[in-house]
Design a protein around this motif. Structure first.
Motif, PDB file in Angstrom:
ATOM      1  N   ASP A  13       0.829  -1.208   0.000  1.00  0.00           N
ATOM      2  CA  ASP A  13       0.000   0.000   0.000  1.00  0.00           C
ATOM      3  C   ASP A  13       0.864   1.258   0.000  1.00  0.00           C
ATOM      4  OD1 ASP A  13      -2.304  -1.653   0.361  1.00  0.00           O
ATOM      5  OD2 ASP A  13      -1.838  -1.732   2.499  1.00  0.00           O
ATOM      6  N   GLY A  14       1.853   1.276   0.905  1.00  0.00           N
ATOM      7  CA  GLY A  14       2.713   2.449   1.004  1.00  0.00           C
ATOM      8  C   GLY A  14       3.520   2.672  -0.261  1.00  0.00           C
ATOM      9  N   THR A  15       3.939   1.584  -0.903  1.00  0.00           N
ATOM     10  CA  THR A  15       4.692   1.691  -2.150  1.00  0.00           C
ATOM     11  C   THR A  15       3.827   2.296  -3.246  1.00  0.00           C
ATOM     12  OG1 THR A  15       6.015  -0.250  -1.530  1.00  0.00           O
ATOM     13  CG2 THR A  15       5.988   0.369  -3.860  1.00  0.00           C
ATOM     14  N   PHE A  16       2.578   1.850  -3.329  1.00  0.00           N
ATOM     15  CA  PHE A  16       1.660   2.421  -4.312  1.00  0.00           C
ATOM     16  C   PHE A  16       1.398   3.895  -4.024  1.00  0.00           C
ATOM     17  CE2 PHE A  16      -2.602   3.641  -5.662  1.00  0.00           C
ATOM     18  CZ  PHE A  16      -2.539   3.358  -7.030  1.00  0.00           C
ATOM     19  N   ASP A  17       1.182   4.231  -2.766  1.00  0.00           N
ATOM     20  CA  ASP A  17       0.857   5.615  -2.400  1.00  0.00           C
ATOM     21  C   ASP A  17       2.003   6.577  -2.723  1.00  0.00           C
ATOM     22  OD1 ASP A  17      -1.558   4.707  -1.572  1.00  0.00           O
ATOM     23  OD2 ASP A  17      -1.212   4.984   0.581  1.00  0.00           O
ATOM     24  N   LYS A  18       3.247   6.124  -2.559  1.00  0.00           N
ATOM     25  CA  LYS A  18       4.394   6.961  -2.912  1.00  0.00           C
ATOM     26  C   LYS A  18       4.409   7.250  -4.409  1.00  0.00           C
ATOM     27  CE  LYS A  18       7.554   5.625   0.831  1.00  0.00           C
ATOM     28  NZ  LYS A  18       8.840   4.941   1.150  1.00  0.00           N
ATOM     29  N   ALA A  19       4.166   6.200  -5.202  1.00  0.00           N
ATOM     30  CA  ALA A  19       4.136   6.399  -6.655  1.00  0.00           C
ATOM     31  C   ALA A  19       2.977   7.308  -7.052  1.00  0.00           C
ATOM     32  CB  ALA A  19       4.019   5.046  -7.360  1.00  0.00           C
TER      33      ALA A  19
END
Length: 532
Positions: A13-19
Protein backbone atom coordinates in the motif's frame (compact mmCIF):
# COMPACT_ATOMS: atom_id res chain seq x y z
CA UNK A 1 11.95 8.34 -9.06
CA UNK A 2 11.05 6.28 -5.99
CA UNK A 3 14.08 5.54 -3.84
CA UNK A 4 14.73 3.32 -0.83
CA UNK A 5 17.45 2.66 1.73
CA UNK A 6 19.02 -0.77 2.34
CA UNK A 7 17.17 -2.48 5.17
CA UNK A 8 14.08 -0.28 4.88
CA UNK A 9 10.78 -2.11 5.35
CA UNK A 10 7.65 -1.31 3.40
CA UNK A 11 4.10 -2.30 2.53
CA UNK A 12 2.53 -2.73 -0.88
CA UNK A 13 0.00 0.00 0.00
CA UNK A 14 2.71 2.45 1.00
CA UNK A 15 4.69 1.69 -2.15
CA UNK A 16 1.66 2.42 -4.31
CA UNK A 17 0.86 5.61 -2.40
CA UNK A 18 4.39 6.96 -2.91
CA UNK A 19 4.14 6.40 -6.66
CA UNK A 20 0.67 7.99 -6.68
CA UNK A 21 1.94 11.08 -4.84
CA UNK A 22 4.70 11.54 -7.41
CA UNK A 23 2.19 11.85 -10.24
CA UNK A 24 -1.37 10.54 -10.39
CA UNK A 25 -1.63 11.27 -14.13
CA UNK A 26 1.32 9.07 -15.04
CA UNK A 27 0.52 5.78 -16.83
CA UNK A 28 0.75 2.71 -14.63
CA UNK A 29 -0.80 -0.35 -16.31
CA UNK A 30 -1.46 -1.15 -19.96
CA UNK A 31 -3.71 -4.05 -20.91
CA UNK A 32 -3.76 -4.52 -24.69
CA UNK A 33 -3.75 -0.77 -25.28
CA UNK A 34 -6.15 0.16 -22.49
CA UNK A 35 -3.99 2.33 -20.23
CA UNK A 36 -4.79 3.20 -16.62
CA UNK A 37 -2.98 5.95 -14.73
CA UNK A 38 -1.97 5.74 -11.09
CA UNK A 39 -4.89 8.01 -10.25
CA UNK A 40 -7.41 5.88 -12.12
CA UNK A 41 -6.14 2.74 -10.43
CA UNK A 42 -6.35 4.50 -7.05
CA UNK A 43 -10.02 5.34 -7.61
CA UNK A 44 -10.81 1.75 -8.59
CA UNK A 45 -8.98 0.45 -5.51
CA UNK A 46 -10.98 2.85 -3.32
CA UNK A 47 -14.33 1.80 -4.78
CA UNK A 48 -13.50 -1.92 -4.67
CA UNK A 49 -12.22 -1.70 -1.10
CA UNK A 50 -15.41 0.13 -0.11
CA UNK A 51 -17.55 -2.59 -1.64
CA UNK A 52 -15.57 -5.37 0.04
CA UNK A 53 -15.84 -3.58 3.36
CA UNK A 54 -19.64 -3.47 2.92
CA UNK A 55 -19.52 -7.26 2.56
CA UNK A 56 -17.71 -7.49 5.89
CA UNK A 57 -14.13 -8.01 4.70
CA UNK A 58 -11.83 -7.02 7.54
CA UNK A 59 -8.16 -7.06 8.44
CA UNK A 60 -6.77 -10.61 8.39
CA UNK A 61 -9.58 -12.03 6.22
CA UNK A 62 -8.75 -13.92 3.03
CA UNK A 63 -10.16 -12.90 -0.37
CA UNK A 64 -9.78 -15.46 -3.17
CA UNK A 65 -9.62 -14.30 -6.78
CA UNK A 66 -9.96 -16.47 -9.91
CA UNK A 67 -9.29 -13.83 -12.54
CA UNK A 68 -7.68 -13.50 -15.95
CA UNK A 69 -5.02 -10.90 -16.79
CA UNK A 70 -6.74 -7.53 -16.74
CA UNK A 71 -6.89 -4.43 -14.59
CA UNK A 72 -9.39 -5.91 -12.13
CA UNK A 73 -6.93 -8.66 -11.21
CA UNK A 74 -4.52 -5.99 -9.97
CA UNK A 75 -7.18 -3.77 -8.41
CA UNK A 76 -8.89 -6.52 -6.39
CA UNK A 77 -5.55 -7.68 -4.98
CA UNK A 78 -4.62 -4.13 -3.95
CA UNK A 79 -8.13 -3.42 -2.63
CA UNK A 80 -8.00 -6.45 -0.34
CA UNK A 81 -4.58 -5.30 0.93
CA UNK A 82 -5.93 -1.79 1.49
CA UNK A 83 -8.34 -3.27 4.05
CA UNK A 84 -5.58 -5.30 5.67
CA UNK A 85 -7.02 -8.45 4.11
CA UNK A 86 -5.02 -11.23 2.48
CA UNK A 87 -5.25 -11.71 -1.29
CA UNK A 88 -5.32 -15.32 -2.52
CA UNK A 89 -4.93 -15.46 -6.32
CA UNK A 90 -5.87 -18.90 -7.68
CA UNK A 91 -4.85 -20.43 -10.98
CA UNK A 92 -7.64 -19.87 -13.52
CA UNK A 93 -7.17 -23.35 -14.97
CA UNK A 94 -8.12 -25.02 -11.70
CA UNK A 95 -11.29 -27.02 -11.38
CA UNK A 96 -12.63 -29.83 -9.22
CA UNK A 97 -10.51 -30.81 -6.24
CA UNK A 98 -7.65 -28.51 -7.27
CA UNK A 99 -9.99 -25.51 -7.01
CA UNK A 100 -12.02 -26.65 -4.00
CA UNK A 101 -8.97 -27.40 -1.90
CA UNK A 102 -7.37 -23.97 -2.25
CA UNK A 103 -10.58 -21.99 -1.63
CA UNK A 104 -11.48 -24.15 1.38
CA UNK A 105 -7.95 -24.20 2.78
CA UNK A 106 -7.69 -20.41 2.56
CA UNK A 107 -10.91 -20.17 4.58
CA UNK A 108 -12.23 -17.57 2.19
CA UNK A 109 -15.71 -16.19 2.76
CA UNK A 110 -15.44 -14.03 -0.38
CA UNK A 111 -14.43 -15.19 -3.86
CA UNK A 112 -14.08 -12.89 -6.89
CA UNK A 113 -14.13 -14.74 -10.20
CA UNK A 114 -14.72 -14.33 -13.90
CA UNK A 115 -18.36 -14.93 -14.71
CA UNK A 116 -17.34 -17.81 -17.00
CA UNK A 117 -15.55 -19.55 -14.10
CA UNK A 118 -18.47 -19.38 -11.67
CA UNK A 119 -19.86 -22.82 -12.65
CA UNK A 120 -16.58 -24.42 -11.56
CA UNK A 121 -16.88 -22.84 -8.11
CA UNK A 122 -20.58 -23.63 -7.82
CA UNK A 123 -19.82 -27.26 -8.75
CA UNK A 124 -17.69 -27.65 -5.60
CA UNK A 125 -19.77 -25.34 -3.37
CA UNK A 126 -20.78 -28.19 -1.04
CA UNK A 127 -17.13 -28.48 -0.05
CA UNK A 128 -16.87 -24.75 0.72
CA UNK A 129 -18.83 -24.29 3.95
CA UNK A 130 -17.27 -20.89 4.70
CA UNK A 131 -18.05 -19.27 1.35
CA UNK A 132 -20.80 -16.66 1.74
CA UNK A 133 -20.21 -14.12 -1.06
CA UNK A 134 -19.43 -14.85 -4.70
CA UNK A 135 -18.54 -11.83 -6.86
CA UNK A 136 -18.67 -12.07 -10.63
CA UNK A 137 -16.54 -10.03 -13.00
CA UNK A 138 -17.97 -9.52 -16.48
CA UNK A 139 -21.66 -9.04 -15.77
CA UNK A 140 -24.46 -10.27 -13.58
CA UNK A 141 -24.81 -13.96 -12.85
CA UNK A 142 -27.27 -15.96 -10.81
CA UNK A 143 -26.05 -16.47 -7.26
CA UNK A 144 -23.30 -13.87 -7.51
CA UNK A 145 -22.79 -10.15 -6.96
CA UNK A 146 -21.73 -8.11 -9.98
CA UNK A 147 -18.29 -6.57 -9.40
CA UNK A 148 -19.34 -3.33 -11.11
CA UNK A 149 -22.35 -3.01 -8.79
CA UNK A 150 -20.22 -3.84 -5.76
CA UNK A 151 -18.13 -0.75 -6.50
CA UNK A 152 -21.12 1.56 -6.20
CA UNK A 153 -20.89 1.08 -2.42
CA UNK A 154 -17.46 2.69 -2.32
CA UNK A 155 -16.17 6.21 -2.82
CA UNK A 156 -13.31 7.71 -4.82
CA UNK A 157 -11.33 8.49 -1.67
CA UNK A 158 -8.54 5.98 -1.13
CA UNK A 159 -8.68 4.57 2.42
CA UNK A 160 -5.58 5.00 4.55
CA UNK A 161 -3.43 1.84 4.67
CA UNK A 162 -3.83 -0.31 7.77
CA UNK A 163 -1.24 -3.04 7.14
CA UNK A 164 2.25 -3.15 8.65
CA UNK A 165 5.30 -4.47 6.76
CA UNK A 166 5.09 -7.79 8.59
CA UNK A 167 1.36 -8.29 7.96
CA UNK A 168 0.31 -10.87 5.38
CA UNK A 169 -0.34 -9.52 1.89
CA UNK A 170 -1.15 -12.78 0.13
CA UNK A 171 -1.14 -16.55 0.17
CA UNK A 172 0.76 -18.19 -2.67
CA UNK A 173 -0.01 -21.89 -2.91
CA UNK A 174 2.77 -24.39 -3.51
CA UNK A 175 2.41 -27.32 -5.88
CA UNK A 176 1.71 -29.74 -3.03
CA UNK A 177 4.65 -32.09 -3.53
CA UNK A 178 4.15 -34.24 -0.44
CA UNK A 179 0.43 -33.72 0.08
CA UNK A 180 -2.25 -31.17 -0.71
CA UNK A 181 -0.89 -27.79 -1.83
CA UNK A 182 0.06 -25.46 1.02
CA UNK A 183 -0.37 -21.70 1.23
CA UNK A 184 2.87 -19.78 1.67
CA UNK A 185 2.19 -16.81 3.96
CA UNK A 186 3.74 -13.81 2.20
CA UNK A 187 4.13 -10.51 4.05
CA UNK A 188 3.93 -7.04 2.54
CA UNK A 189 7.61 -6.44 3.11
CA UNK A 190 8.53 -9.76 1.50
CA UNK A 191 6.73 -8.80 -1.72
CA UNK A 192 8.33 -5.36 -1.86
CA UNK A 193 11.76 -6.70 -0.99
CA UNK A 194 11.69 -9.29 -3.81
CA UNK A 195 10.68 -6.51 -6.21
CA UNK A 196 13.68 -4.46 -5.06
CA UNK A 197 15.95 -7.47 -5.50
CA UNK A 198 14.75 -7.96 -9.07
CA UNK A 199 15.32 -4.32 -9.90
CA UNK A 200 18.90 -4.72 -8.71
CA UNK A 201 19.31 -7.85 -10.86
CA UNK A 202 17.79 -6.59 -14.11
CA UNK A 203 18.97 -2.96 -13.71
CA UNK A 204 15.64 -1.55 -14.95
CA UNK A 205 15.45 2.27 -14.93
CA UNK A 206 12.44 4.50 -14.10
CA UNK A 207 12.06 5.54 -17.75
CA UNK A 208 11.85 1.93 -18.95
CA UNK A 209 8.50 0.33 -19.73
CA UNK A 210 8.23 -3.42 -19.16
CA UNK A 211 6.02 -6.10 -20.74
CA UNK A 212 4.96 -9.56 -19.58
CA UNK A 213 2.42 -12.23 -20.54
CA UNK A 214 2.77 -14.00 -17.18
CA UNK A 215 -0.47 -14.59 -15.27
CA UNK A 216 -1.34 -12.37 -12.33
CA UNK A 217 -2.21 -15.39 -10.22
CA UNK A 218 1.54 -16.13 -10.18
CA UNK A 219 3.94 -14.50 -7.72
CA UNK A 220 6.37 -13.76 -10.58
CA UNK A 221 4.13 -11.21 -12.32
CA UNK A 222 3.79 -9.22 -9.10
CA UNK A 223 7.41 -9.21 -7.98
CA UNK A 224 9.04 -8.75 -11.41
CA UNK A 225 6.50 -6.49 -13.12
CA UNK A 226 3.76 -4.83 -11.03
CA UNK A 227 5.47 -3.91 -7.75
CA UNK A 228 8.82 -2.96 -9.37
CA UNK A 229 6.86 -0.54 -11.56
CA UNK A 230 5.41 1.03 -8.40
CA UNK A 231 8.86 1.32 -6.84
CA UNK A 232 10.12 3.16 -9.91
CA UNK A 233 6.93 5.14 -10.47
CA UNK A 234 7.01 3.54 -13.91
CA UNK A 235 4.62 1.57 -16.11
CA UNK A 236 4.02 -1.96 -17.37
CA UNK A 237 2.12 -3.78 -20.09
CA UNK A 238 0.48 -7.07 -19.13
CA UNK A 239 -0.77 -9.30 -21.94
CA UNK A 240 -3.82 -11.55 -21.50
CA UNK A 241 -1.68 -14.56 -22.39
CA UNK A 242 1.44 -15.53 -24.30
CA UNK A 243 1.12 -15.52 -28.09
CA UNK A 244 4.13 -16.45 -30.20
CA UNK A 245 2.77 -14.73 -33.30
CA UNK A 246 1.71 -11.69 -31.30
CA UNK A 247 4.93 -11.23 -29.31
CA UNK A 248 6.82 -8.81 -31.57
CA UNK A 249 3.73 -6.79 -32.56
CA UNK A 250 3.04 -6.31 -28.83
CA UNK A 251 6.62 -5.28 -28.11
CA UNK A 252 6.41 -2.77 -30.96
CA UNK A 253 3.03 -1.43 -29.80
CA UNK A 254 3.96 -1.09 -26.14
CA UNK A 255 7.45 0.33 -26.81
CA UNK A 256 8.74 -1.91 -24.01
CA UNK A 257 12.46 -2.03 -23.36
CA UNK A 258 12.21 -4.95 -20.91
CA UNK A 259 10.29 -8.23 -21.03
CA UNK A 260 9.71 -10.86 -18.35
CA UNK A 261 9.13 -14.36 -19.70
CA UNK A 262 9.35 -18.06 -18.80
CA UNK A 263 11.89 -20.52 -20.18
CA UNK A 264 9.74 -22.15 -22.87
CA UNK A 265 8.72 -18.74 -24.21
CA UNK A 266 12.38 -17.74 -24.53
CA UNK A 267 13.16 -20.75 -26.70
CA UNK A 268 9.99 -20.59 -28.79
CA UNK A 269 10.57 -16.92 -29.70
CA UNK A 270 14.22 -17.61 -30.49
CA UNK A 271 13.27 -20.51 -32.80
CA UNK A 272 10.51 -18.61 -34.64
CA UNK A 273 11.14 -17.30 -38.17
CA UNK A 274 11.86 -13.64 -38.86
CA UNK A 275 8.97 -11.21 -39.16
CA UNK A 276 8.69 -7.57 -40.12
CA UNK A 277 7.74 -6.59 -36.56
CA UNK A 278 10.76 -8.48 -35.24
CA UNK A 279 13.09 -6.62 -37.61
CA UNK A 280 11.61 -3.26 -36.63
CA UNK A 281 12.07 -4.09 -32.93
CA UNK A 282 15.69 -5.13 -33.20
CA UNK A 283 17.61 -3.37 -30.44
CA UNK A 284 14.46 -2.10 -28.70
CA UNK A 285 14.68 -4.62 -25.86
CA UNK A 286 17.49 -3.80 -23.44
CA UNK A 287 16.52 -6.46 -20.87
CA UNK A 288 15.10 -9.96 -21.36
CA UNK A 289 14.47 -11.63 -18.01
CA UNK A 290 13.23 -15.17 -17.56
CA UNK A 291 13.31 -17.84 -14.89
CA UNK A 292 14.68 -20.16 -16.03
CA UNK A 293 16.54 -18.83 -19.05
CA UNK A 294 17.95 -21.63 -21.24
CA UNK A 295 21.68 -20.96 -21.48
CA UNK A 296 21.90 -21.79 -25.16
CA UNK A 297 19.57 -18.92 -26.02
CA UNK A 298 21.30 -16.00 -24.30
CA UNK A 299 23.62 -15.37 -27.24
CA UNK A 300 20.75 -15.78 -29.71
CA UNK A 301 18.72 -13.05 -27.99
CA UNK A 302 21.71 -10.75 -27.97
CA UNK A 303 22.88 -11.38 -31.55
CA UNK A 304 19.57 -11.86 -33.34
CA UNK A 305 17.32 -9.45 -31.44
CA UNK A 306 19.84 -6.94 -30.16
CA UNK A 307 19.09 -7.42 -26.45
CA UNK A 308 21.80 -5.98 -24.22
CA UNK A 309 21.03 -8.08 -21.13
CA UNK A 310 19.54 -11.56 -21.32
CA UNK A 311 19.35 -14.31 -18.74
CA UNK A 312 18.62 -14.78 -15.07
CA UNK A 313 21.18 -14.82 -12.29
CA UNK A 314 18.87 -15.74 -9.41
CA UNK A 315 17.58 -18.64 -7.34
CA UNK A 316 14.60 -18.71 -5.04
CA UNK A 317 11.39 -20.40 -4.00
CA UNK A 318 8.02 -19.02 -3.00
CA UNK A 319 9.14 -19.62 0.57
CA UNK A 320 12.40 -17.68 0.25
CA UNK A 321 13.32 -15.38 -2.59
CA UNK A 322 15.74 -14.26 -3.89
CA UNK A 323 18.18 -16.41 -1.92
CA UNK A 324 20.99 -15.85 -4.43
CA UNK A 325 21.25 -13.11 -7.04
CA UNK A 326 23.68 -11.27 -9.31
CA UNK A 327 23.15 -8.26 -11.60
CA UNK A 328 22.73 -9.15 -15.27
CA UNK A 329 25.22 -6.48 -16.33
CA UNK A 330 28.07 -8.14 -14.42
CA UNK A 331 29.97 -11.24 -15.60
CA UNK A 332 28.99 -14.59 -14.11
CA UNK A 333 30.01 -18.19 -14.85
CA UNK A 334 27.70 -20.03 -17.30
CA UNK A 335 25.02 -22.02 -15.49
CA UNK A 336 25.37 -20.13 -12.22
CA UNK A 337 22.43 -18.53 -10.40
CA UNK A 338 23.95 -15.64 -8.53
CA UNK A 339 25.71 -15.36 -5.20
CA UNK A 340 24.64 -14.90 -1.59
CA UNK A 341 23.11 -11.47 -0.89
CA UNK A 342 22.43 -9.30 2.16
CA UNK A 343 18.97 -10.82 2.73
CA UNK A 344 19.74 -14.53 3.18
CA UNK A 345 22.29 -16.86 4.68
CA UNK A 346 22.43 -19.82 2.28
CA UNK A 347 24.32 -23.04 3.03
CA UNK A 348 24.67 -26.44 1.40
CA UNK A 349 24.17 -29.27 3.92
CA UNK A 350 24.54 -33.04 3.86
CA UNK A 351 21.92 -35.42 5.27
CA UNK A 352 23.14 -34.69 8.83
CA UNK A 353 22.87 -30.89 8.37
CA UNK A 354 26.64 -30.50 8.17
CA UNK A 355 27.87 -27.88 5.71
CA UNK A 356 29.71 -29.38 2.74
CA UNK A 357 32.80 -27.82 1.12
CA UNK A 358 32.63 -25.66 -2.00
CA UNK A 359 32.04 -27.78 -5.09
CA UNK A 360 30.10 -30.52 -3.31
CA UNK A 361 26.38 -31.08 -3.84
CA UNK A 362 23.91 -31.06 -0.97
CA UNK A 363 20.55 -29.73 0.14
CA UNK A 364 20.00 -25.97 -0.14
CA UNK A 365 19.20 -24.58 3.31
CA UNK A 366 18.28 -20.97 4.04
CA UNK A 367 17.61 -18.54 6.87
CA UNK A 368 16.89 -14.80 6.71
CA UNK A 369 19.34 -12.10 7.74
CA UNK A 370 16.56 -9.54 8.20
CA UNK A 371 12.92 -9.55 9.29
CA UNK A 372 10.09 -10.25 6.85
CA UNK A 373 12.21 -11.11 3.81
CA UNK A 374 10.96 -14.69 3.50
CA UNK A 375 7.66 -16.43 4.03
CA UNK A 376 6.02 -16.51 7.45
CA UNK A 377 5.30 -20.23 7.28
CA UNK A 378 2.57 -22.37 5.74
CA UNK A 379 -0.99 -21.19 6.26
CA UNK A 380 -2.65 -23.16 9.07
CA UNK A 381 0.11 -25.78 8.92
CA UNK A 382 2.61 -25.09 11.72
CA UNK A 383 3.69 -28.72 11.69
CA UNK A 384 4.60 -28.51 8.00
CA UNK A 385 6.57 -25.32 8.66
CA UNK A 386 8.41 -26.94 11.57
CA UNK A 387 9.18 -30.06 9.52
CA UNK A 388 11.22 -28.00 7.04
CA UNK A 389 12.86 -25.80 9.69
CA UNK A 390 15.17 -28.38 11.22
CA UNK A 391 18.04 -26.97 13.29
CA UNK A 392 16.71 -23.43 12.68
CA UNK A 393 17.36 -23.69 8.93
CA UNK A 394 14.69 -23.82 6.25
CA UNK A 395 15.33 -26.96 4.20
CA UNK A 396 14.28 -26.34 0.60
CA UNK A 397 14.30 -29.98 -0.51
CA UNK A 398 16.40 -28.93 -3.51
CA UNK A 399 20.00 -29.73 -4.33
CA UNK A 400 22.75 -27.29 -5.23
CA UNK A 401 26.37 -26.30 -4.80
CA UNK A 402 28.62 -23.24 -4.49
CA UNK A 403 31.90 -22.90 -6.34
CA UNK A 404 35.12 -21.56 -4.82
CA UNK A 405 34.19 -18.00 -5.89
CA UNK A 406 30.82 -18.12 -4.17
CA UNK A 407 28.66 -18.58 -7.27
CA UNK A 408 25.65 -20.83 -6.78
CA UNK A 409 24.51 -23.66 -9.08
CA UNK A 410 21.14 -25.39 -8.87
CA UNK A 411 21.58 -29.14 -9.39
CA UNK A 412 18.28 -31.00 -9.01
CA UNK A 413 15.03 -31.35 -7.06
CA UNK A 414 14.53 -33.74 -4.20
CA UNK A 415 10.79 -33.19 -4.23
CA UNK A 416 8.34 -34.98 -6.46
CA UNK A 417 6.92 -31.96 -8.21
CA UNK A 418 6.89 -31.23 -11.89
CA UNK A 419 7.11 -28.00 -13.85
CA UNK A 420 5.53 -27.87 -17.28
CA UNK A 421 5.42 -24.76 -19.49
CA UNK A 422 5.89 -22.47 -16.51
CA UNK A 423 3.31 -24.18 -14.28
CA UNK A 424 4.09 -26.12 -11.11
CA UNK A 425 2.09 -29.35 -10.91
CA UNK A 426 1.35 -31.36 -7.79
CA UNK A 427 1.94 -35.05 -8.41
CA UNK A 428 -0.06 -35.80 -5.25
CA UNK A 429 -3.15 -33.90 -6.43
CA UNK A 430 -2.88 -35.43 -9.91
CA UNK A 431 -2.64 -38.91 -8.45
CA UNK A 432 -5.67 -38.23 -6.23
CA UNK A 433 -7.66 -37.15 -9.29
CA UNK A 434 -6.62 -40.06 -11.52
CA UNK A 435 -7.37 -42.63 -8.81
CA UNK A 436 -11.01 -41.55 -9.09
CA UNK A 437 -11.20 -43.49 -12.36
CA UNK A 438 -12.85 -46.84 -11.55
CA UNK A 439 -10.32 -48.83 -13.59
CA UNK A 440 -7.20 -47.35 -11.95
CA UNK A 441 -5.98 -49.00 -8.73
CA UNK A 442 -2.50 -47.47 -8.43
CA UNK A 443 -0.79 -44.53 -10.08
CA UNK A 444 2.47 -42.60 -10.04
CA UNK A 445 2.76 -39.20 -11.70
CA UNK A 446 6.28 -38.12 -12.54
CA UNK A 447 8.39 -35.98 -14.84
CA UNK A 448 9.89 -36.79 -18.21
CA UNK A 449 12.33 -34.27 -19.74
CA UNK A 450 10.70 -32.09 -22.40
CA UNK A 451 12.22 -31.07 -25.72
CA UNK A 452 11.02 -27.50 -25.04
CA UNK A 453 12.72 -27.24 -21.56
CA UNK A 454 11.29 -28.11 -18.16
CA UNK A 455 9.13 -31.26 -17.83
CA UNK A 456 6.47 -33.25 -19.56
CA UNK A 457 4.01 -35.22 -17.44
CA UNK A 458 3.92 -39.01 -17.42
CA UNK A 459 1.29 -41.17 -15.71
CA UNK A 460 2.33 -44.73 -14.87
CA UNK A 461 -0.69 -46.67 -13.68
CA UNK A 462 -1.85 -50.12 -12.62
CA UNK A 463 -5.35 -51.11 -13.76
CA UNK A 464 -7.84 -53.39 -12.05
CA UNK A 465 -7.89 -56.93 -13.35
CA UNK A 466 -9.99 -57.33 -16.47
CA UNK A 467 -10.13 -53.59 -17.24
CA UNK A 468 -10.21 -52.70 -20.93
CA UNK A 469 -9.22 -49.06 -20.47
CA UNK A 470 -6.82 -47.64 -23.05
CA UNK A 471 -4.23 -44.91 -22.48
CA UNK A 472 -6.05 -42.55 -24.82
CA UNK A 473 -9.34 -43.15 -23.01
CA UNK A 474 -7.72 -42.30 -19.66
CA UNK A 475 -6.23 -39.14 -21.15
CA UNK A 476 -9.61 -38.04 -22.55
CA UNK A 477 -11.23 -38.78 -19.17
CA UNK A 478 -8.65 -36.58 -17.41
CA UNK A 479 -9.32 -33.50 -19.55
CA UNK A 480 -12.44 -32.51 -17.58
CA UNK A 481 -10.78 -33.25 -14.23
CA UNK A 482 -7.37 -31.62 -14.53
CA UNK A 483 -6.08 -28.17 -15.44
CA UNK A 484 -5.20 -28.12 -19.15
CA UNK A 485 -1.47 -27.83 -18.40
CA UNK A 486 -1.53 -30.94 -16.18
CA UNK A 487 -3.18 -33.29 -18.72
CA UNK A 488 -0.48 -35.96 -19.18
CA UNK A 489 1.48 -36.24 -22.37
CA UNK A 490 2.66 -39.78 -21.62
CA UNK A 491 0.71 -42.72 -20.14
CA UNK A 492 1.87 -46.26 -19.48
CA UNK A 493 0.05 -49.18 -17.88
CA UNK A 494 2.04 -51.73 -15.85
CA UNK A 495 1.33 -54.76 -13.73
CA UNK A 496 3.08 -53.17 -10.74
CA UNK A 497 5.09 -50.11 -9.76
CA UNK A 498 8.73 -50.21 -8.57
CA UNK A 499 8.92 -50.06 -4.76
CA UNK A 500 11.40 -50.00 -1.92
CA UNK A 501 11.36 -52.66 0.84
CA UNK A 502 8.67 -50.81 2.81
CA UNK A 503 6.39 -50.51 -0.21
CA UNK A 504 6.99 -46.88 -1.21
CA UNK A 505 6.89 -46.23 -4.94
CA UNK A 506 10.33 -45.40 -6.34
CA UNK A 507 9.58 -42.47 -8.60
CA UNK A 508 13.23 -41.93 -9.41
CA UNK A 509 13.23 -45.33 -11.14
CA UNK A 510 10.26 -44.26 -13.25
CA UNK A 511 11.93 -40.93 -14.06
CA UNK A 512 15.14 -42.68 -15.08
CA UNK A 513 13.24 -45.09 -17.34
CA UNK A 514 11.39 -42.19 -18.94
CA UNK A 515 9.57 -43.00 -22.18
CA UNK A 516 9.66 -46.74 -22.82
CA UNK A 517 8.47 -48.84 -25.76
CA UNK A 518 5.14 -49.33 -23.96
CA UNK A 519 4.51 -45.61 -23.37
CA UNK A 520 1.62 -43.90 -25.16
CA UNK A 521 2.40 -40.36 -26.37
CA UNK A 522 -0.49 -37.89 -26.65
CA UNK A 523 1.41 -35.79 -29.19
CA UNK A 524 1.39 -38.76 -31.58
CA UNK A 525 -2.39 -39.00 -31.38
CA UNK A 526 -5.11 -36.73 -32.73
CA UNK A 527 -6.05 -35.62 -29.20
CA UNK A 528 -5.92 -31.82 -28.83
CA UNK A 529 -5.89 -30.02 -25.46
CA UNK A 530 -7.18 -26.44 -25.39
CA UNK A 531 -7.00 -23.84 -22.61
CA UNK A 532 -10.31 -23.66 -20.78
Amino acid sequence: MTTWRPGETATIDGTFDKALAEGSDRPFLDFSGSIATYGEVARLIARTAGGLAELGVRRGDTVVTVLDNHLDAVVTFLAANRLGAIAVPVNTAYRGEFLRHQIADAGAEVVIAERDYLPRIQAVAEGLPQLRSLIARGGRSEGAIDLAELRTAGSDELPAPVASPGDLACLIYTAGTTGPSKGCMISHNYVVNVARQYLNVVTRRPDEHTWTPLPLFHYNAWTVTVVPSMLLGSSASIAPRFSLSGFWPEIERSKASMVSLLGPMVSLIAQAPDSEAMRRCRGQLRIVQSAPFPRDYIQIWQDRFGAQLAGTNVFGLSECCLTTSHPLDRPAPPGSSGRRNEDFDVRIFDEEDREVPAGEVGEICVRPRRANVMFEGYWRRPEATAALSRNWWFHTGDLGRFDADGFFYFVDRKKDYLRRRGENISSFEMETAILQHPDVVEVAVHAVPSEVTEDDVKVTAVLRKGAGLTCEELCRWSIDRLPYFAVPRYIEFRDDLPRNPVGRVLKYVLRDEGVTERTWDRERSDLVITKR
